[in-house]
Design an enzyme around this catalytic site. Structure first.
Site, short mmCIF file in Angstrom:
data_model
loop_
_atom_site.label_atom_id
_atom_site.label_comp_id
_atom_site.label_asym_id
_atom_site.label_seq_id
_atom_site.Cartn_x
_atom_site.Cartn_y
_atom_site.Cartn_z
N CYS A 113 0.59 -1.32 0.03
CA CYS A 113 0.03 -0.05 -0.01
C CYS A 113 1.01 1.20 -0.03
O CYS A 113 0.34 2.45 -0.47
CB CYS A 113 -0.96 -0.14 1.00
N HIS A 247 -3.32 7.66 1.84
CA HIS A 247 -3.69 6.30 1.43
C HIS A 247 -5.42 5.94 1.84
O HIS A 247 -5.52 6.04 3.10
CB HIS A 247 -2.89 5.32 1.80
N ASN A 277 -9.87 -0.18 -0.23
CA ASN A 277 -8.44 0.01 -0.41
C ASN A 277 -7.82 -0.67 -1.81
O ASN A 277 -7.68 -1.84 -1.74
CB ASN A 277 -7.83 -0.76 0.77
N1 ACO Z 1 -18.45 -8.41 9.00
C1 ACO Z 1 -18.78 -8.53 10.16
N2 ACO Z 1 -18.26 -8.75 11.09
C2 ACO Z 1 -17.02 -8.67 10.82
C3 ACO Z 1 -16.28 -8.51 9.64
C4 ACO Z 1 -17.11 -8.24 8.88
N3 ACO Z 1 -16.69 -7.95 7.56
N4 ACO Z 1 -14.92 -8.81 9.80
C5 ACO Z 1 -14.48 -9.17 11.16
N5 ACO Z 1 -16.00 -9.32 11.80
C6 ACO Z 1 -16.03 -9.44 13.23
C7 ACO Z 1 -14.89 -10.38 13.93
O1 ACO Z 1 -14.94 -11.53 13.90
C8 ACO Z 1 -15.28 -10.00 15.39
O2 ACO Z 1 -15.98 -10.64 15.99
P1 ACO Z 1 -16.12 -11.09 17.34
O3 ACO Z 1 -16.09 -10.19 18.37
O4 ACO Z 1 -17.15 -12.04 17.35
O5 ACO Z 1 -14.72 -12.21 17.50
C9 ACO Z 1 -15.58 -8.36 15.36
O6 ACO Z 1 -16.23 -8.30 14.04
C10 ACO Z 1 -14.50 -7.51 15.66
O7 ACO Z 1 -13.29 -7.90 14.91
P2 ACO Z 1 -11.99 -7.07 14.82
O8 ACO Z 1 -11.30 -7.47 13.87
O9 ACO Z 1 -11.75 -6.70 16.12
O10 ACO Z 1 -12.75 -5.52 14.18
P3 ACO Z 1 -12.06 -4.08 14.18
O11 ACO Z 1 -12.93 -3.15 14.85
O12 ACO Z 1 -10.51 -4.10 14.37
O13 ACO Z 1 -12.27 -3.79 12.65
C11 ACO Z 1 -10.72 -3.64 10.72
C12 ACO Z 1 -11.41 -4.70 11.62
C13 ACO Z 1 -11.69 -2.84 9.94
C14 ACO Z 1 -9.93 -4.58 9.56
C15 ACO Z 1 -9.77 -2.80 11.40
O14 ACO Z 1 -8.97 -3.49 12.36
C16 ACO Z 1 -9.00 -2.05 10.53
O15 ACO Z 1 -9.40 -1.10 9.80
N6 ACO Z 1 -7.69 -2.09 10.62
C17 ACO Z 1 -6.90 -1.43 9.67
C18 ACO Z 1 -6.23 -2.26 8.61
C19 ACO Z 1 -6.32 -1.89 7.32
O16 ACO Z 1 -6.93 -0.79 7.13
N7 ACO Z 1 -5.69 -2.89 6.57
C20 ACO Z 1 -5.60 -2.32 5.45
C21 ACO Z 1 -4.32 -2.86 4.80
S1 ACO Z 1 -3.35 -1.99 5.38
C22 ACO Z 1 -3.27 -0.46 5.16
O17 ACO Z 1 -3.60 -0.21 3.90
C23 ACO Z 1 -3.08 0.44 6.00
#
Ligand code: ACO
Length: 324
Positions: A113, A247, A277
């Site tokens: 990214c 980004h 993304n």
């Molecule tokens: N739909 C519904 N529920 C979901 C989904 C989905 N698509 N994905 C995960 N969940 C659930 C999980 O299973 C979990 O359930 P549980 O509590 O029963 O175990 C719950 O939602 C919470 O999951 P988390 O992973 O803790 O959720 P979080 O609030 O951290 O959000 C996310 C996840 C959106 C990926 C976040 O961590 C994030 O944005 N991180 C940054 C990563 C990113 O942007 N990466 C892109 C590439 S790197 C870059 O470009 C920067």
């Protein structure tokens, strides 16, 4: 000293729009969950036969039109991608052939990214030392081809697309063009975001794996310090920024950066809702959207920042366009 001007931008998105609603027909997810956690509403998805090089060529042609530089004058093509057409040759050489850019040298940059800010910085170095004068820097991805469509924690986050800029070296000094760059990586965090396949490991392509919460935490902290660095290098402050062009990974990361830099809404380009993304393509896609909509104008100071797998991250300051 040479000035490296950004004189044109272009974008291309595949036709197919994949909405959150559509994802929730085959995945245990919802439009609400995706929107609230990421700001994403839809993303584009390339057809199986549509290659990263095809997206890149379309974006490059738009950027050439915008800058009014002819393909014969392009002497360097740098393509940032994580989703190359083939293991080799580089996708940049395929783009070179498709564009008929016969006077250029071409190569790929791989920083996931952060690929576009890496490519921009490499171009700046090559151009500053006179190795090329007119460079196409492209970010292009068919990232949806790397996704496990059964893994809701990753597959909802990404999309396909391409963006390109034309850079031109000039022997003048008026404060336009690329002003400052900073690049970083830290391989100790390679397991936070990676693809579990490759030529010398499994011999397969593999799928994206991510520890989302950890990536999120690093993103805000590292992007903020990279932005502080470039502002300090340029002897500027966040008040000088006309547009933050970040980004587009997650609206919450973008909003956190906006807050840290104390920027109002009308100084931040946000395309994550419609693009998701797109990895290395996300910044040039956002740039093109800003220019096309008339928000970004010649003379505006742009702050670009990105973080990706590796971890890799960086930031750039660019005064857009050419004077006069
Ligand atoms: N739909 C519904 N529920 C979901 C989904 C989905 N698509 N994905 C995960 N969940 C659930 C999980 O299973 C979990 O359930 P549980 O509590 O029963 O175990 C719950 O939602 C919470 O999951 P988390 O992973 O803790 O959720 P979080 O609030 O951290 O959000 C996310 C996840 C959106 C990926 C976040 O961590 C994030 O944005 N991180 C940054 C990563 C990113 O942007 N990466 C892109 C590439 S790197 C870059 O470009 C920067």
């Amino acid at each position: 000293m040479k000035q490296i001007l950004m004189t044109g931008v272009g974008a291309y998105l595949p036709e197919k729009i994949l909405t959150n609603e559509e994802l929730s027909t085959f995945l245990e997810t919802s439009d609400d969950w995706i929107k609230q956690r990421t700001g994403i509403i839809s993303r584009r998805k390339a057809h199986q036969e549509e290659l990263t090089s095809d997206l890149a060529v379309n974006a490059a042609n738009e950027a050439l039109k915008c800058s009014k530089v002819s393909i014969a004058d392009i002497d360097c093509i740098i393509l940032a991608t994580t989703t190359p057409d083939y293991t080799f040759p580089s996708t940049a050489t395929i783009v070179q052939q498709k564009l008929g850019a016969n006077n250029a040298f071409a190569f790929d940059v791989q920083a996931v990214c952060a690929g576009f800010v890496y490519a921009l910085s490499v171009a700046n170095g090559l151009m500053s030392t006179g190795q090329c004068r007119n460079t196409l820097v492209i970010g292009a991805e068919t990232f949806t081809k790397l996704l496990d469509w059964n893994d809701r924690s990753t597959c909802v986050l990404f999309g396909d697309g391409a963006g390109a800029v034309v850079l031109q070296a000039e022997d003048s000094e008026n404060g336009y063009g690329i002003i400052a760059n900073t690049l970083h990586s830290d391989g100790r965090y390679k397991d936070l975001l990676y693809v579990d396949g490759g030529v010398s490991t499994t011999g397969t392509i593999g799928y994206v794996k991510m520890r989302g919460r950890d990536v999120f935490r690093h993103a805000v902290e590292k992007l903020a310090s990279a932005m502080d660095e470039v502002l300090e290098l340029a002897n500027l402050t966040s008040d000088d920024i006309d547009w933050l062009v970040p980004h587009q990974a997650n609206i919450r990361i973008i909003n956190a950066m906006q807050k840290k830099l104390n920027l109002p809404d009308n100084k931040v380009i946000k395309t994550v809702s419609a693009h998701a993304n797109t990895s290395a393509a996300s910044i040039p896609l956002a740039l093109a959207s800003g220019v096309e909509s008339g928000k970004i104008k010649p003379g505006h100071l742009l702050a670009l920042e990105a973080i990706g797998g590796g971890l890799t991250w960086g930031a750039s300051l660019v005064r857009y366009g050419r004077p006069g």
